[in-house]
Design a protein around this motif. Structure first.
Motif, PDB file in Angstrom:
ATOM      1  N   ALA A  97      47.742 -16.120   1.296  1.00 37.64           N
ATOM      2  CA  ALA A  97      48.129 -15.726  -0.045  1.00 37.64           C
ATOM      3  C   ALA A  97      46.899 -15.500  -0.893  1.00 37.64           C
ATOM      4  O   ALA A  97      45.888 -16.191  -0.738  1.00 37.64           O
ATOM      5  N   ASP A  98      47.001 -14.552  -1.803  1.00 41.91           N
ATOM      6  CA  ASP A  98      45.907 -14.314  -2.750  1.00 41.91           C
ATOM      7  C   ASP A  98      46.457 -13.533  -3.937  1.00 41.91           C
ATOM      8  O   ASP A  98      47.197 -12.567  -3.751  1.00 41.91           O
ATOM      9  N   SER A  99      46.089 -13.945  -5.122  1.00 35.61           N
ATOM     10  CA  SER A  99      46.533 -13.227  -6.309  1.00 35.61           C
ATOM     11  C   SER A  99      45.898 -11.838  -6.375  1.00 35.61           C
ATOM     12  O   SER A  99      46.413 -10.944  -7.045  1.00 35.61           O
ATOM     13  N   ARG A 100      44.787 -11.648  -5.681  1.00 37.03           N
ATOM     14  CA  ARG A 100      44.110 -10.357  -5.628  1.00 37.03           C
ATOM     15  C   ARG A 100      44.629  -9.599  -4.406  1.00 37.03           C
ATOM     16  O   ARG A 100      44.056  -9.673  -3.316  1.00 37.03           O
ATOM     17  N   TRP A 101      45.699  -8.860  -4.598  1.00 39.05           N
ATOM     18  CA  TRP A 101      46.373  -8.260  -3.442  1.00 39.05           C
ATOM     19  C   TRP A 101      45.485  -7.250  -2.728  1.00 39.05           C
ATOM     20  O   TRP A 101      45.587  -7.085  -1.509  1.00 39.05           O
ATOM     21  N   ALA A 102      44.632  -6.553  -3.457  1.00 36.84           N
ATOM     22  CA  ALA A 102      43.780  -5.562  -2.810  1.00 36.84           C
ATOM     23  C   ALA A 102      42.798  -6.218  -1.851  1.00 36.84           C
ATOM     24  O   ALA A 102      42.511  -5.696  -0.762  1.00 36.84           O
ATOM     25  N   THR A 103      42.268  -7.366  -2.247  1.00 34.81           N
ATOM     26  CA  THR A 103      41.366  -8.090  -1.355  1.00 34.81           C
ATOM     27  C   THR A 103      42.094  -8.508  -0.095  1.00 34.81           C
ATOM     28  O   THR A 103      41.574  -8.393   1.021  1.00 34.81           O
ATOM     29  N   LEU A 104      43.318  -8.977  -0.278  1.00 37.33           N
ATOM     30  CA  LEU A 104      44.093  -9.453   0.856  1.00 37.33           C
ATOM     31  C   LEU A 104      44.561  -8.312   1.752  1.00 37.33           C
ATOM     32  O   LEU A 104      44.434  -8.383   2.972  1.00 37.33           O
ATOM     33  N   CYS A 105      45.089  -7.262   1.152  1.00 32.84           N
ATOM     34  CA  CYS A 105      45.752  -6.211   1.918  1.00 32.84           C
ATOM     35  C   CYS A 105      44.821  -5.079   2.367  1.00 32.84           C
ATOM     36  O   CYS A 105      45.135  -4.394   3.339  1.00 32.84           O
ATOM     37  N   LEU A 106      43.757  -4.860   1.631  1.00 34.52           N
ATOM     38  CA  LEU A 106      42.855  -3.759   1.995  1.00 34.52           C
ATOM     39  C   LEU A 106      41.615  -4.262   2.718  1.00 34.52           C
ATOM     40  O   LEU A 106      41.098  -3.586   3.609  1.00 34.52           O
ATOM     41  N   LEU A 107      41.149  -5.430   2.329  1.00 35.07           N
ATOM     42  CA  LEU A 107      39.982  -6.021   2.988  1.00 35.07           C
ATOM     43  C   LEU A 107      40.377  -7.086   3.991  1.00 35.07           C
ATOM     44  O   LEU A 107      39.533  -7.572   4.737  1.00 35.07           O
ATOM     45  N   TRP A 108      41.635  -7.457   4.012  1.00 40.14           N
ATOM     46  CA  TRP A 108      42.152  -8.474   4.916  1.00 40.14           C
ATOM     47  C   TRP A 108      41.370  -9.773   4.780  1.00 40.14           C
ATOM     48  O   TRP A 108      40.961 -10.382   5.776  1.00 40.14           O
ATOM     49  N   ARG A 109      41.193 -10.198   3.555  1.00 38.76           N
ATOM     50  CA  ARG A 109      40.570 -11.495   3.260  1.00 38.76           C
ATOM     51  C   ARG A 109      41.489 -12.269   2.333  1.00 38.76           C
ATOM     52  O   ARG A 109      41.940 -11.728   1.321  1.00 38.76           O
ATOM     53  N   GLY A 110      41.757 -13.514   2.694  1.00 38.39           N
ATOM     54  CA  GLY A 110      42.679 -14.309   1.892  1.00 38.39           C
ATOM     55  C   GLY A 110      42.043 -15.566   1.355  1.00 38.39           C
ATOM     56  O   GLY A 110      41.082 -16.060   1.910  1.00 38.39           O
ATOM     57  N   GLY A 111      42.620 -16.079   0.246  1.00 35.13           N
ATOM     58  CA  GLY A 111      42.060 -17.260  -0.358  1.00 35.13           C
ATOM     59  C   GLY A 111      42.773 -18.542  -0.019  1.00 35.13           C
ATOM     60  O   GLY A 111      42.239 -19.627  -0.203  1.00 35.13           O
ATOM     61  N   ASN A 112      43.984 -18.442   0.509  1.00 35.65           N
ATOM     62  CA  ASN A 112      44.799 -19.624   0.761  1.00 35.65           C
ATOM     63  C   ASN A 112      45.544 -19.435   2.070  1.00 35.65           C
ATOM     64  O   ASN A 112      46.210 -18.415   2.251  1.00 35.65           O
TER      65      ASN A 112
END
Length: 123
Positions: A97-112
């Motif tokens: 999960a990550d509030s920054r969806w672009a980081t999660l979905c485009l860079l495939w990096r998550g914070g939690n």
């Protein structure tokens, strides 16, 4: 951080289906929610991701047309429906999960991250 709890993994035959769940009891899901997987000896890879605010979904090429990510914000739960499973889908599947969806979905990096649920596809 919001605790994420995955479930639904197991042993399934090739061609079969499974539905994974990722729950965040008592917490609101982040805008960006995703599923990753890691096979033995391999790097972790992004499988599916979705953004509530952008109303978009993203999939790895290897699972397009077979996997579907969805969410039920009323239940604070994200799902991964996996159909036509193949032996190469065998891996430990993680929810992220990550509030920054672009980081999660485009860079495939998550914070939690959750602890993962094992999926094994074998006859």
């Amino acid at each position: 951080q919001v605790p994420l709890v995955e479930s639904g993994g197991g042993l399934v035959q090739p061609g079969g289906s499974l539905r994974l769940s990722c729950a965040a009891p008592g917490f609101t899901l982040d805008d960006g929610m995703a599923w990753f997987r890691q096979a033995p000896g391999a790097e972790r890879e992004g499988v599916a991701c979705m953004s509530r605010s952008a109303n978009r979904t993203f999939y790895a090429d290897s699972v397009k047309g077979r996997f579907t990510i969805s969410r039920d914000d009323a239940k604070n739960t994200v799902y991964l429906q996996m159909n036509s499973l193949k032996p190469e889908d065998t891996a430990l599947y993680y929810c992220a999960a990550d509030s920054r969806w672009a980081t999660l979905c485009l860079l495939w990096r998550g914070g939690n991250w959750g602890q993962g649920t094992q999926v094994t596809v074998s006859s």
